[in-house]
Write an enzyme that holds these catalytic residues in place. Structure first.
Site, short mmCIF file in Angstrom:
data_model
loop_
_atom_site.label_atom_id
_atom_site.label_comp_id
_atom_site.label_asym_id
_atom_site.label_seq_id
_atom_site.Cartn_x
_atom_site.Cartn_y
_atom_site.Cartn_z
N ASP A 31 -54.39 38.10 -87.03
CA ASP A 31 -53.94 36.61 -87.54
C ASP A 31 -54.64 36.38 -86.36
O ASP A 31 -54.83 36.43 -85.46
CB ASP A 31 -52.45 36.06 -87.34
CG ASP A 31 -52.12 34.91 -88.32
OD1 ASP A 31 -52.38 33.74 -87.73
OD2 ASP A 31 -51.44 35.56 -88.91
N GLN A 82 -56.64 30.62 -96.15
CA GLN A 82 -56.52 29.09 -95.69
C GLN A 82 -55.65 29.13 -97.15
O GLN A 82 -56.03 28.98 -98.26
CB GLN A 82 -58.08 28.37 -96.61
CG GLN A 82 -58.27 27.55 -95.94
CD GLN A 82 -57.38 26.33 -96.98
OE1 GLN A 82 -55.91 25.36 -96.23
NE2 GLN A 82 -58.22 25.97 -98.12
N TYR A 150 -59.24 26.18 -103.84
CA TYR A 150 -58.17 27.25 -102.90
C TYR A 150 -57.83 27.88 -104.11
O TYR A 150 -57.50 29.74 -104.23
CB TYR A 150 -56.43 26.71 -102.54
CG TYR A 150 -55.63 27.65 -102.58
CD1 TYR A 150 -55.68 28.17 -101.65
CD2 TYR A 150 -54.31 26.96 -104.03
CE1 TYR A 150 -54.41 28.69 -101.36
CE2 TYR A 150 -53.48 28.33 -103.43
CZ TYR A 150 -53.25 28.72 -101.85
OH TYR A 150 -52.16 29.97 -101.92
N ILE A 209 -40.86 11.10 -102.05
CA ILE A 209 -40.74 12.16 -103.51
C ILE A 209 -42.13 11.41 -103.54
O ILE A 209 -42.24 10.25 -104.23
CB ILE A 209 -40.43 12.20 -103.83
CG1 ILE A 209 -38.63 12.65 -103.14
CG2 ILE A 209 -40.10 12.33 -105.38
CD1 ILE A 209 -37.27 12.62 -104.64
N PHE A 210 -42.84 12.37 -104.02
CA PHE A 210 -44.13 11.72 -104.76
C PHE A 210 -43.86 12.28 -106.69
O PHE A 210 -43.91 13.04 -106.90
CB PHE A 210 -45.65 12.66 -104.60
CG PHE A 210 -45.92 12.47 -102.90
CD1 PHE A 210 -46.72 11.18 -102.41
CD2 PHE A 210 -45.43 12.88 -101.67
CE1 PHE A 210 -46.87 11.14 -101.01
CE2 PHE A 210 -45.56 13.49 -100.12
CZ PHE A 210 -46.10 12.49 -100.47
N1 LIG Z 1 -45.57 29.91 -99.16
C1 LIG Z 1 -46.24 30.56 -100.68
O1 LIG Z 1 -45.68 29.29 -101.27
C2 LIG Z 1 -47.05 30.73 -100.92
C3 LIG Z 1 -47.76 30.69 -102.50
C4 LIG Z 1 -48.34 31.43 -103.37
C5 LIG Z 1 -49.45 31.92 -102.18
N2 LIG Z 1 -49.67 32.01 -101.50
C6 LIG Z 1 -49.81 32.96 -100.15
O2 LIG Z 1 -49.62 33.54 -99.59
C7 LIG Z 1 -49.61 33.87 -98.06
C8 LIG Z 1 -48.97 33.94 -97.18
O3 LIG Z 1 -49.11 32.43 -96.96
P1 LIG Z 1 -47.79 31.86 -96.05
O4 LIG Z 1 -46.89 30.82 -97.59
O5 LIG Z 1 -46.98 32.63 -95.18
O6 LIG Z 1 -48.86 30.66 -94.64
P2 LIG Z 1 -49.01 30.67 -93.11
O7 LIG Z 1 -49.65 29.62 -93.49
O8 LIG Z 1 -47.74 30.22 -93.36
O9 LIG Z 1 -49.21 32.14 -93.32
C9 LIG Z 1 -51.28 32.62 -93.24
C10 LIG Z 1 -50.91 32.70 -92.05
O10 LIG Z 1 -52.57 33.11 -92.30
C11 LIG Z 1 -53.32 33.20 -91.03
N3 LIG Z 1 -54.70 32.51 -91.35
C12 LIG Z 1 -55.41 32.00 -91.47
N4 LIG Z 1 -56.66 31.66 -91.53
C13 LIG Z 1 -56.83 33.01 -90.56
C14 LIG Z 1 -58.11 33.99 -90.81
N5 LIG Z 1 -59.46 33.12 -91.01
N6 LIG Z 1 -58.37 35.02 -90.37
C15 LIG Z 1 -56.75 35.26 -89.38
N7 LIG Z 1 -55.86 34.36 -89.66
C16 LIG Z 1 -55.54 33.18 -90.92
C17 LIG Z 1 -52.69 32.37 -90.33
O11 LIG Z 1 -52.67 31.85 -89.01
C18 LIG Z 1 -50.75 32.60 -90.84
O12 LIG Z 1 -50.06 32.98 -89.82
C19 LIG Z 1 -51.38 33.10 -98.41
O13 LIG Z 1 -52.22 34.04 -98.69
C20 LIG Z 1 -51.03 32.02 -98.98
O14 LIG Z 1 -52.17 31.71 -99.93
C21 LIG Z 1 -48.39 31.56 -100.93
#
Ligand SMILES: NC(=O)c1ccc[n+]([C@@H]2O[C@H](COP(=O)([O-])OP(=O)(O)OC[C@H]3O[C@@H](n4cnc5c(N)ncnc54)[C@H](O)[C@@H]3O)[C@@H](O)[C@H]2O)c1
Length: 321
Positions: A31, A82, A150, A209-210
């Site tokens: 991370d 991202q 994205y 709220i949007f």
């Molecule tokens: N939260 C949701 O509702 C949701 C929905 C669909 C998909 N996701 C996916 O689930 C995953 C986790 O999401 P989350 O909600 O826990 O978000 P989050 O931002 O808490 O977690 C993402 C993690 O990735 C790390 N990170 C980002 N860029 C990085 C890089 N270049 N190198 C190494 N680490 C990096 C960040 O520091 C963070 O710890 C993501 O892939 C996101 O796209 C989340």
């Protein structure tokens, strides 16, 4: 199992790390701490001993491949991303670098490590675009038609997973996640409406709220989602599985229920809907039931109560709280 979790210091990733350690697995975390934090792993670091190693590293860097080759994980959970739609619109190149090039580095690392499988966090909210009402809840058989950079970068990662399976026999399971919520979610991010409401209700701040608030989302609790990741380590090979509840909840309904739970008489003000926001969303979890033996079990009221409690606790632990 020797597991490696990219994004393991984030909201979902750190909850997954806790679960893997509790089951006795050995875990490496990669991370860069850009949106995640070591605080999310404080419990895990305190109790795991030699079972957990945290590597502060960017998934875009070539070092990732070397590290993975050295650590030899059997299963790679790829959650680093991202993950902000608005950032992807403003900075599509950066989004592609992290979500496409970063995914390729992780896949090359998995190949170098002779890993058995990659379990990938896909985005069910963006994969299918803006659906027709008759298509709800959305099934995996619908065309993939993401409408944001994205969504496109996350879909590209899926295409690479399929190619690596064909070319290198690297198995994958892809989880198309609905709106995940739970403790540790960043209340300043864009997706975490539950986290934002909880923070504002507990601290007495005004709520915005949007749009008219009648837009719907499929809210799924983080522990349930983590259970799907663990199942994806051995099941669902070669498939995308939706991870949601199949139920739509409007933002207004969510706000009313959370305000009542928080015991406050709050009102929200409305602002224009942000461009690119979906009107309705819900994912059909039938395939996950069949292929992973998974279904969500935490009802929304229980989950939002846990988030409110987490925010209250954090407030009272904060200096001066
Ligand atoms: N939260 C949701 O509702 C949701 C929905 C669909 C998909 N996701 C996916 O689930 C995953 C986790 O999401 P989350 O909600 O826990 O978000 P989050 O931002 O808490 O977690 C993402 C993690 O990735 C790390 N990170 C980002 N860029 C990085 C890089 N270049 N190198 C190494 N680490 C990096 C960040 O520091 C963070 O710890 C993501 O892939 C996101 O796209 C989340």
């Amino acid at each position: 199992m020797r597991a490696l979790v990219t994004g393991g210091a984030g909201f979902i990733g750190s909850t997954l790390v806790d679960r893997l350690l509790a089951e006795g697995h050995t875990v490496d975390v990669i991370d860069d701490l850009s949106t995640g934090s070591l605080a999310n792993l404080s419990g895990a670091r305190a109790s795991a001993g030699g079972q957990l190693a945290v590597h502060q590293m960017d998934v875009r860097s070539a070092e990732v491949v070397e590290l993975m080759a050295r650590r030899q994980p059997e299963v790679v959970f790829h959650l680093a991303a991202q993950a902000d739609v608005r950032v992807s619109v403003a900075e599509p190149v950066f989004d592609a670098e992290v979500n496409i090039v970063g995914t390729l580095r992780v896949l090359e690392g998995a190949r170098a490590a002779h890993a058995e499988r990659v379990v990938f966090a896909a985005s069910g909210g963006t994969l299918y675009g803006e659906p027709e009402t008759s298509e709800l809840p959305l099934k995996e058989s619908l065309p993939q038609r993401p409408l944001s950079p994205y969504g496109v970068s996350k879909k590209s990662a899926l295409d690479y997973l399929v190619a690596y399976r064909e070319l290198h026999s690297l198995e994958f399971a892809a989880l198309a996640l609905a709106n995940v919520y739970g403790p540790r979610q960043d209340p300043h991010g864009e997706a975490g409406v539950v986290a934002i409401f909880a923070e504002r209700l507990v601290t007495g701040q005004p709520v915005t709220i949007f749009g008219d608030g009648e837009q719907t989302r499929d809210f799924v609790y983080v522990d349930d989602v983590v259970d799907a990741f663990v199942r994806g380590a051995t099941k669902g090979g070669g498939l995308v599985c939706n991870i949601g509840t199949g139920r739509e909840t409007s933002v207004n309904e969510l706000f009313r229920e959370m305000a009542a739970q928080a015991g406050v008489e709050a009102t929200a003000t409305n602002q224009p809907l942000r461009p690119g926001e979906l009107q309705r969303s819900a994912l059909d979890p039938t395939r996950a039931g069949i292929q992973l033996g998974w279904s969500s079990w935490t009802d929304l009221g229980t989950g939002t109560a846990a988030v409110l409690e987490f925010v209250r606790q954090r407030q009272s632990d904060a200096p001066g709280g």
